[in-house]
Design a protein around this motif. Sequence first.
Motif, PDB file in Angstrom:
ATOM      1  N   ALA A 166       8.325   4.613  13.353  1.00 31.35           N
ATOM      2  CA  ALA A 166       7.716   5.677  14.272  1.00 31.35           C
ATOM      3  C   ALA A 166       8.582   6.928  13.549  1.00 31.35           C
ATOM      4  O   ALA A 166       9.374   6.817  13.056  1.00 31.35           O
ATOM      5  N   VAL A 167       8.169   8.553  13.986  1.00 33.49           N
ATOM      6  CA  VAL A 167       9.310   9.357  14.281  1.00 33.49           C
ATOM      7  C   VAL A 167       9.895   9.170  15.028  1.00 33.49           C
ATOM      8  O   VAL A 167       9.324   9.548  16.056  1.00 33.49           O
ATOM      9  N   ILE A 168      10.913   9.588  14.652  1.00 30.69           N
ATOM     10  CA  ILE A 168      11.915   9.976  15.816  1.00 30.69           C
ATOM     11  C   ILE A 168      12.694  10.893  15.814  1.00 30.69           C
ATOM     12  O   ILE A 168      13.686  11.467  17.013  1.00 30.69           O
ATOM     13  N   GLY A 169      12.590  11.548  14.638  1.00 26.23           N
ATOM     14  CA  GLY A 169      13.705  13.256  14.556  1.00 26.23           C
ATOM     15  C   GLY A 169      13.886  13.699  13.889  1.00 26.23           C
ATOM     16  O   GLY A 169      12.860  13.959  12.761  1.00 26.23           O
ATOM     17  N   ARG A 170      14.574  14.635  13.552  1.00 22.12           N
ATOM     18  CA  ARG A 170      14.460  15.833  12.171  1.00 22.12           C
ATOM     19  C   ARG A 170      15.977  15.767  12.285  1.00 22.12           C
ATOM     20  O   ARG A 170      16.807  15.583  12.485  1.00 22.12           O
ATOM     21  N   MET A 171      15.991  16.263  10.903  1.00 22.77           N
ATOM     22  CA  MET A 171      17.424  16.682   9.997  1.00 22.77           C
ATOM     23  C   MET A 171      17.830  17.997  10.272  1.00 22.77           C
ATOM     24  O   MET A 171      16.602  18.923   9.645  1.00 22.77           O
ATOM     25  N   SER A 172      18.586  18.745  10.128  1.00 24.41           N
ATOM     26  CA  SER A 172      18.271  19.973  10.125  1.00 24.41           C
ATOM     27  C   SER A 172      20.138  20.471   9.683  1.00 24.41           C
ATOM     28  O   SER A 172      21.053  19.782   9.396  1.00 24.41           O
ATOM     29  N   ALA A 173      20.113  21.963   9.249  1.00 28.04           N
ATOM     30  CA  ALA A 173      21.562  22.496   8.727  1.00 28.04           C
ATOM     31  C   ALA A 173      22.404  22.970   9.921  1.00 28.04           C
ATOM     32  O   ALA A 173      21.720  22.961  11.454  1.00 28.04           O
ATOM     33  N   GLY A 174      23.098  22.336  10.386  1.00 30.64           N
ATOM     34  CA  GLY A 174      24.804  22.831  10.899  1.00 30.64           C
ATOM     35  C   GLY A 174      25.634  21.537  11.015  1.00 30.64           C
ATOM     36  O   GLY A 174      25.727  20.915  10.257  1.00 30.64           O
ATOM     37  N   ALA A 175      26.441  21.875  12.015  1.00 29.59           N
ATOM     38  CA  ALA A 175      27.686  20.548  11.893  1.00 29.59           C
ATOM     39  C   ALA A 175      27.553  19.128  12.177  1.00 29.59           C
ATOM     40  O   ALA A 175      26.378  19.086  12.487  1.00 29.59           O
ATOM     41  N   PRO A 176      27.970  18.150  10.830  1.00 29.30           N
ATOM     42  CA  PRO A 176      27.091  16.932  11.434  1.00 29.30           C
ATOM     43  C   PRO A 176      27.866  16.422  12.607  1.00 29.30           C
ATOM     44  O   PRO A 176      28.824  16.339  13.341  1.00 29.30           O
ATOM     45  N   GLN A 177      26.272  16.019  13.588  1.00 23.21           N
ATOM     46  CA  GLN A 177      26.199  15.749  14.618  1.00 23.21           C
ATOM     47  C   GLN A 177      24.973  14.967  14.585  1.00 23.21           C
ATOM     48  O   GLN A 177      24.167  15.512  14.160  1.00 23.21           O
TER      49      GLN A 177
END
Length: 351
Positions: free
Chosen positions: A336-347
């Motif tokens: 399943a698709v559960i989220g995404r990655m985006s620019a920003g401080a690693p967290q």
Amino acid sequence: MADTAPSGIRLTSFSHGGGCGCKIAPGVLRDILKSTGGFPLPQQLLVGIETSDDAAVYQLNDEQALIATTDFFMPIVDDPYDFGRIAATNALSDVYAMGGTPIMALALVGMPVNQLPVEVIGQILRGGESICAEAGIPIAGGHTIDSVEPIYGLVALGLVHPSRLKRNADAQAGDVLVLGKPLGVGVLSAALKKNVLDDAGYAAMIASTTKLNTPGRKLSELSGVHALTDVTGFGLLGHLLELARGSGLQAQLDMDAIPFLPQVRALAEKGCITGASERNWLGYGNEVDLAQSITPVQRALLTDPQTAGGLLVSCAPEALEDVLALFRAEGFAGAAVIGRMSAGAPQVKVS
């Protein structure tokens, strides 16, 4: 529920923790590893300990890189054959998580030989052999010791083309996150220890923990797959956080989209939660942003230690259909698709 050796021995009674819940807490492990390294690394070492990836990778030539990993733990179930199968599946997962193909394994065996009958120990080893046979590889050797607690696992070796190697540190902003297996193995194992897991729940746990993560081999051939890891003892949040740190990106999770094994939510609400779940949170919770709507039980599910858990894929949106089709073609209907990655401080942000 028949989850005992023919002799009636309960394997889990010998161990203080089971499966990947035995792992040293993530915060403690990071402190330990701070004092390691410092030696010059060979150019051929493509992956070491720098991003807490799933295996070490050493380039042999222009066409081949060797994947080397090891994993072992104490019993998560009482049935010795199932214990061997689970431990072997878990160890081989790290090879698949690098995009590789296993080539052979070595057995790591520690047993209380004066307390466990020889036939029980033999069933553990046969369980591991059965999974290796399914993967198409031999157990070519190993090492045994007399141990207070039963321990079983593998050194697993595999091969991957250097250009197809999938690290946990190469995610890109805009990537979609796909989870290959539903979560909840730690919850089910806690219920098993409390004798409240029924036959259906046990069957679901065994089916998940003995399913080889074979899609990793073909995921390595997809250029749109940027990063790959597997979810094990540190829980979904912990392993996703490693991916975010390594890639220098922020991960965003949709709580409602995360799949769970049958009965897991209800059992967690009844208190079937492992101590490792809380240790995981204490180890990295300061790097996780939970929405106010996330309940304590949901948080525990996100940190639930997985044994032989699923692959976690970070891929370009245009590769998503191919990724899901590959999972389903190999029998992973729960991907399943559960989220995404985006620019920003690693967290990791959870909403």
